[in-house]
Design a protein around this motif. Structure first.
Motif, mmCIF file in Angstrom:
data_model
loop_
_atom_site.group_PDB
_atom_site.id
_atom_site.type_symbol
_atom_site.label_atom_id
_atom_site.label_comp_id
_atom_site.label_asym_id
_atom_site.label_seq_id
_atom_site.Cartn_x
_atom_site.Cartn_y
_atom_site.Cartn_z
ATOM 1 N N GLY A 1 27.041 -54.491 98.102
ATOM 2 C CA GLY A 1 26.755 -54.434 99.535
ATOM 3 C C GLY A 1 27.780 -53.592 100.291
ATOM 4 N N TRP A 2 29.053 -53.696 99.915
ATOM 5 C CA TRP A 2 30.099 -52.913 100.574
ATOM 6 C C TRP A 2 29.891 -51.419 100.323
ATOM 7 N N ASP B 1 27.006 -50.008 99.631
ATOM 8 C CA ASP B 1 25.819 -49.606 100.402
ATOM 9 C C ASP B 1 26.204 -49.317 101.851
ATOM 10 N N LEU B 2 26.981 -50.218 102.417
ATOM 11 C CA LEU B 2 27.421 -50.049 103.801
ATOM 12 C C LEU B 2 28.154 -48.715 103.963
ATOM 13 N N ALA B 3 29.036 -48.430 103.006
ATOM 14 C CA ALA B 3 29.786 -47.175 103.064
ATOM 15 C C ALA B 3 28.847 -45.982 102.951
ATOM 16 N N ARG B 4 27.805 -46.114 102.122
ATOM 17 C CA ARG B 4 26.898 -44.986 101.931
ATOM 18 C C ARG B 4 26.102 -44.695 103.199
ATOM 19 N N VAL B 5 25.728 -45.745 103.933
ATOM 20 C CA VAL B 5 24.996 -45.516 105.183
ATOM 21 C C VAL B 5 25.935 -44.923 106.231
ATOM 22 N N ALA C 1 17.001 -46.601 105.024
ATOM 23 C CA ALA C 1 18.446 -46.450 105.220
ATOM 24 C C ALA C 1 19.034 -45.370 104.327
ATOM 25 N N LEU D 1 19.296 -45.652 101.095
ATOM 26 C CA LEU D 1 19.965 -46.282 99.959
ATOM 27 C C LEU D 1 19.028 -46.239 98.771
ATOM 28 N N VAL E 1 21.431 -43.247 111.015
ATOM 29 C CA VAL E 1 20.992 -44.623 110.818
ATOM 30 C C VAL E 1 22.201 -45.543 110.743
ATOM 31 N N TRP F 1 23.101 -49.648 109.628
ATOM 32 C CA TRP F 1 22.470 -50.645 108.765
ATOM 33 C C TRP F 1 23.209 -51.967 108.884
ATOM 34 N N LEU G 1 29.030 -58.461 105.233
ATOM 35 C CA LEU G 1 29.720 -57.350 104.564
ATOM 36 C C LEU G 1 31.029 -56.966 105.253
ATOM 37 N N LEU H 1 34.920 -56.608 105.364
ATOM 38 C CA LEU H 1 35.918 -56.467 104.309
ATOM 39 C C LEU H 1 37.033 -57.478 104.558
ATOM 40 N N LEU I 1 36.218 -44.241 107.342
ATOM 41 C CA LEU I 1 35.608 -43.666 106.136
ATOM 42 C C LEU I 1 35.362 -42.179 106.309
#
Lengths: 256, 253
Positions: free
Chosen positions: A144-145, A147-151, B63, B65, B86, B88, B94, B96, B111
């Motif tokens: 999930g982390w 995925d979040l980074a990828r979005v 999204a 993914l 987008v 999400w 989620l 950290l 990031l």
């Protein structure tokens, strides 16, 4: 019961058993000296014990630092490069399959009687637990982390994801590896000293043994045990302090 | 009480989203095939469906993914891909655990190697009621507070399209109602898709309500409800629509 009282009770139990074994088995002092003789030897040889212990400590700590660096580097390479996995993984497993005991004489032959061979031994013995645990942590970053980074970051920037997510997420696993390393690192150093050296607690034990100074041997052993336990608890405390967000389950860890 | 800071305007006109011929084949099963989905620009759309129907996979597709066996042609109504436009929000917060709430909210900019806009993050935290928890570690927060922080993080991304995958389903009923109202208020003007299995949640929040059912699944659009979200669950129109949804989902006949 407080930790100190529990420790004292354990110590008293060990000393009592020790003394009883001597009395019941009628063991002469050159086989098993009594606790008081060992304590007296500890006091008599404090200076020499301390200087040999400092050599061993330095070997252990240097080996741990280098082994941790090498192990972490390997784990990162394994986690981020398919080629590294193909080439390094078999080597990593082989490094564990060949007992350090078997190559200790070689290391002394190559690196000499000084500290280098002992540091190499310590490094080798902790390399696998550090690498395997950290690599495991890097492999099991919660998806999930990622995925979040990828979005948030659609263009693939592995370095940013590694730095901000994967690396911190894998730190608890690295910490497990370091705890094991702290527990086994003294083995490497003492082993190296046995095979060939002119200083260190392992050397002192061999030296005392050959001269039938059994009480001094035991005093060195006590010093080594204290050193190993101290190292483990110091590493454990440091890791707890560095990773406050990763608390252990109190039900399985509380002792107070 | 200090004046509540206003959310920054969304840059440009609202972005509509068109998905054409989406397909999901999973373990030899065709969950959907040739599925079309349209999101009206600036509108809060709810996608309702029972679990296992493939609605989460559909959301992941939107999204950007990757998910095994999913494909489809996805564009904004300006003809460009949605990449980078987008935000999400998942069912889990989620957050950290090694970052405090504020740093979690600004994760996206770090990031991307940008300087985090801390004043804006603090504003958003105030809007979601977490002004005092900005420096707290996530593990010290309740489930509802954590999901509020996740909402603030989603808003911080400031993207025209917001995709939410059952973000409130893990919360207790009262917390859920409060967070639904908050999300409805804070997401006004954005193109939102909220995936949920709770018909009442869809009826409470949806500008448009889509129902996904059958195998292979199809998406049907419910007639729009009167009144602006968040709606009162006791509203007769909501109750009537609730029965219609249960019929569509074949819970009642």
């Amino acid at each position: 019961m407080s930790a100190i009282r529990r420790g004292l009770a354990t110590l008293a139990g060990v000393l009592l058993t020790w003394q009883m074994i001597i009395v019941i088995g009628e063991l002469p002092p050159y086989i098993l000296p009594n606790p008081w003789a060992v304590a007296a030897s500890l006091g008599r040889n404090a200076g020499s014990l301390l200087s040999h212990a400092s050599v061993t400590t330095l070997e252990i700590l240097t080996g741990m630092v280098l082994g941790t660096m090498l192990g972490s580097g390997t784990a990162l390479a394994l986690g981020y490069s398919r080629r590294a996995r193909r080439w390094l993984l078999p080597m990593l497993i082989a490094s564990q399959a060949i007992p350090v005991f078997a190559i200790a004489p070689l290391l002394v032959l190559w690196l000499g009687y000084g500290m280098a061979s002992k540091i190499a031994m310590t490094l080798l013995i902790i390399y696998f637990p550090v690498t395997a645990n950290f690599y495991d942590g890097l492999r099991h970053v919660p998806p999930g982390w990622l995925d979040l980074a990828r979005v948030m970051l659609p263009e693939s920037r592995r370095w940013a994801v590694l730095r901000h997510i994967a690396l911190p997420a894998a730190l608890p696993a690295l910490a497990s590896g370091l705890r094991i390393a702290a527990a086994v690192a003294p083995i490497g150093a003492v082993l190296g000293e046995w095979v060939g050296s002119s200083a260190g607690l392992g050397y002192l034990m061999l030296h005392a043994n050959s001269r039938m100074q059994v009480d001094l041997m035991f005093a060195a052993l006590v010093t080594l045990a204290t050193l190993a336990v101290g190292l483990y608890f110091a590493v454990d405390a440091a890791l707890k302090r560095l990773l406050p967000w990763h608390p252990a389950n109190p039900e399985t860890t509380e002792t107070g | 009480m200090s004046p509540v800071p206003v959310l920054p305007a969304i840059p440009g006109p609202p972005l509509a989203v068109n998905l054409r011929s989406a397909q999901l084949v999973y373990g030899g099963l065709t969950l959907f095939d040739g599925l079309d989905l349209d999101l009206t620009g600036g509108c809060f759309t709810c996608l309702l469906g029972s679990s296992g129907i493939g609605k989460s996979s559909l959301l992941r597709l939107l999204a950007g993914l990757t998910a095994i066996g999913v494909s489809g042609d996805l564009r904004g109504d300006d003809g460009l891909p949605l990449t980078g436009r987008v935000a999400w929000m998942a069912q889990q917060d989620l957050l950290l655990p090694w970052l405090n709430v504020l740093d979690n909210v600004t994760l996206g900019s770090r990031l991307r190697g940008e300087r985090p806009d801390r004043p804006r993050a603090l504003n958003l935290l105030a809007r979601v009621g977490l002004a005092d928890a900005a420096l707290a570690r996530p593990d010290t927060l309740s489930g509802g507070m954590r999901q509020r922080a996740a909402l603030a993080r989603t808003l911080m991304e400031d993207r025209p399209v917001v995709l939410m995958d059952e973000p409130f389903s893990g919360l207790d009923a009262l917390t859920r109602l409060r967070l639904q109202a908050l999300a409805a208020e804070l997401l006004i003007g954005r193109t939102v898709l909220l995936v949920t299995h709770d018909p009442l949640e869809a009826l409470r929040l949806g500008g448009h309500i889509l129902v996904m059912s059958g195998r292979p699944a199809i998406v049907q659009t419910l007639p729009d409800l009167p009144g602006a979200p968040p709606r009162d669950p006791g509203d007769p129109a909501v109750q009537a629509a609730y029965r219609a949804i249960l019929r569509l989902l074949e819970v009642v006949t």
